[in-house]
Design an enzyme around this catalytic site. Structure first.
Site, mmCIF file in Angstrom:
data_model
loop_
_atom_site.group_PDB
_atom_site.id
_atom_site.type_symbol
_atom_site.label_atom_id
_atom_site.label_comp_id
_atom_site.label_asym_id
_atom_site.label_seq_id
_atom_site.Cartn_x
_atom_site.Cartn_y
_atom_site.Cartn_z
ATOM 1 N N TYR A 120 0.818 -1.214 0.000
ATOM 2 C CA TYR A 120 0.000 0.000 0.000
ATOM 3 C C TYR A 120 0.849 1.260 0.000
ATOM 4 O O TYR A 120 2.025 1.252 0.378
ATOM 5 C CB TYR A 120 -0.930 0.024 1.222
ATOM 6 C CG TYR A 120 -0.213 0.317 2.526
ATOM 7 C CD1 TYR A 120 -0.087 1.623 3.004
ATOM 8 C CD2 TYR A 120 0.358 -0.705 3.270
ATOM 9 C CE1 TYR A 120 0.587 1.895 4.183
ATOM 10 C CE2 TYR A 120 1.015 -0.450 4.456
ATOM 11 C CZ TYR A 120 1.140 0.854 4.909
ATOM 12 O OH TYR A 120 1.809 1.117 6.072
ATOM 13 N N PHE A 134 2.311 9.856 3.328
ATOM 14 C CA PHE A 134 2.555 9.723 4.761
ATOM 15 C C PHE A 134 2.971 8.315 5.161
ATOM 16 O O PHE A 134 3.501 8.116 6.258
ATOM 17 C CB PHE A 134 1.339 10.168 5.586
ATOM 18 C CG PHE A 134 0.114 9.300 5.441
ATOM 19 C CD1 PHE A 134 -0.036 8.143 6.185
ATOM 20 C CD2 PHE A 134 -0.902 9.670 4.572
ATOM 21 C CE1 PHE A 134 -1.164 7.359 6.065
ATOM 22 C CE2 PHE A 134 -2.045 8.890 4.446
ATOM 23 C CZ PHE A 134 -2.178 7.728 5.195
ATOM 24 N N ASP A 135 2.770 7.315 4.284
ATOM 25 C CA ASP A 135 3.153 5.955 4.663
ATOM 26 C C ASP A 135 3.108 5.050 3.437
ATOM 27 O O ASP A 135 2.340 5.295 2.502
ATOM 28 C CB ASP A 135 2.208 5.412 5.732
ATOM 29 C CG ASP A 135 2.753 4.163 6.428
ATOM 30 O OD1 ASP A 135 3.957 3.867 6.265
ATOM 31 O OD2 ASP A 135 1.985 3.495 7.133
ATOM 32 N N ILE A 150 -7.651 0.315 10.354
ATOM 33 C CA ILE A 150 -8.798 1.224 10.300
ATOM 34 C C ILE A 150 -9.990 0.546 9.612
ATOM 35 O O ILE A 150 -9.836 -0.393 8.834
ATOM 36 C CB ILE A 150 -8.438 2.546 9.587
ATOM 37 C CG1 ILE A 150 -7.962 2.291 8.153
ATOM 38 C CG2 ILE A 150 -7.402 3.319 10.386
ATOM 39 C CD1 ILE A 150 -7.711 3.564 7.358
ATOM 40 N N TYR A 176 -9.046 7.849 10.994
ATOM 41 C CA TYR A 176 -8.575 8.184 12.341
ATOM 42 C C TYR A 176 -9.432 9.239 13.025
ATOM 43 O O TYR A 176 -9.079 9.711 14.107
ATOM 44 C CB TYR A 176 -7.107 8.630 12.277
ATOM 45 C CG TYR A 176 -6.194 7.505 11.847
ATOM 46 C CD1 TYR A 176 -5.727 6.572 12.769
ATOM 47 C CD2 TYR A 176 -5.822 7.350 10.515
ATOM 48 C CE1 TYR A 176 -4.905 5.523 12.378
ATOM 49 C CE2 TYR A 176 -5.004 6.305 10.113
ATOM 50 C CZ TYR A 176 -4.545 5.398 11.053
ATOM 51 O OH TYR A 176 -3.740 4.358 10.668
ATOM 52 N N PHE A 193 -5.592 5.947 -0.369
ATOM 53 C CA PHE A 193 -4.718 4.780 -0.382
ATOM 54 C C PHE A 193 -4.758 4.079 -1.737
ATOM 55 O O PHE A 193 -5.800 4.004 -2.392
ATOM 56 C CB PHE A 193 -5.145 3.758 0.676
ATOM 57 C CG PHE A 193 -4.818 4.129 2.093
ATOM 58 C CD1 PHE A 193 -3.547 3.916 2.619
ATOM 59 C CD2 PHE A 193 -5.798 4.673 2.906
ATOM 60 C CE1 PHE A 193 -3.261 4.248 3.933
ATOM 61 C CE2 PHE A 193 -5.524 5.003 4.219
ATOM 62 C CZ PHE A 193 -4.246 4.788 4.745
#
Length: 208
Positions: A120, A134-135, A150, A176, A193
């Site tokens: 991902y 961010f990731d 999540i 979140y 995502f």
């Protein structure tokens, strides 16, 4: 027109059913707040669903029609903060949006509790160059459907086949929420995502 306390309770239950059907977050709601006010339309893309639910509720309880009337924001009901439907994407009842970029193979989808491996990338504010990375990971494992990730991920992955790639847009309530996540995810953030389901592992209850 003023209604009896008993009928107001019946109407309150009807409103709650409509609210649940369209997936809005609900703040404390009093009987007084119901009298003469309408029902929230949480997002534009759910307006047709709300109208249908309201219509069916009015048919079942005609006396409530003075309360369950219009697609306006009623006191005490907070609309969901999902973004507008993006062209080319499909929206689920929860407010999750997805686009299948690549079809998977076979008919097998992860059962609840089944361990999966995904690849991902996650952004804020948009996909790719339009967003803020961010990731990311090329091999992340978790058990599907048991709240290890999540809500949006559980919902998405349990509907995917091995090899499938999806882009998903996650409203805050499926991500979140109002708290965010440390210094990385701000409060009330919509997340973007790109997810690939790489493997479904056996047995389903394995913690490895």
């Amino acid at each position: 027109r003023r209604l009896s306390p008993l009928l107001l309770r019946v109407c309150a239950a009807a409103v709650a059913a409509v609210v649940a059907a369209v997936g809005v977050r609900r703040a404390p709601l009093s009987m007084a707040a119901l009298h003469g006010r309408g029902v929230v339309v949480p997002t534009q893309r759910r307006q047709a669903l709300l109208a249908a639910a309201v219509s069916s509720t009015r048919a079942a309880w005609p006396a409530c029609s003075g309360l369950i009337l219009s697609p306006t924001v009623a006191h005490g009901i907070e609309p969901a903060s999902a973004p507008a439907l993006r062209p080319g994407f499909t929206s689920t009842p929860s407010g999750l949006q997805y686009e299948i970029v690549k079809e998977g193979s076979g008919d097998l989808k992860p059962d609840k509790g089944r361990r999966v491996l995904v690849e991902y990338t996650g952004w804020l504010d948009g996909f790719g160059d339009k967003g803020t990375l961010f990731d990311s990971s090329n091999s992340f494992g978790f058990r599907a459907g048991v709240k290890q990730v999540i809500k949006a991920w559980d919902e998405s992955v349990m509907d995917m086949r091995v090899g499938e790639r999806r882009r998903i847009i996650v409203p805050p309530e499926l991500g979140y929420g109002k708290k965010g996540a440390g210094d990385v995810i701000p409060p009330d953030a919509t997340l973007y995502f790109d997810v690939v389901l790489k493997k479904i592992l056996f047995p389903p209850q394995s913690s490895r």
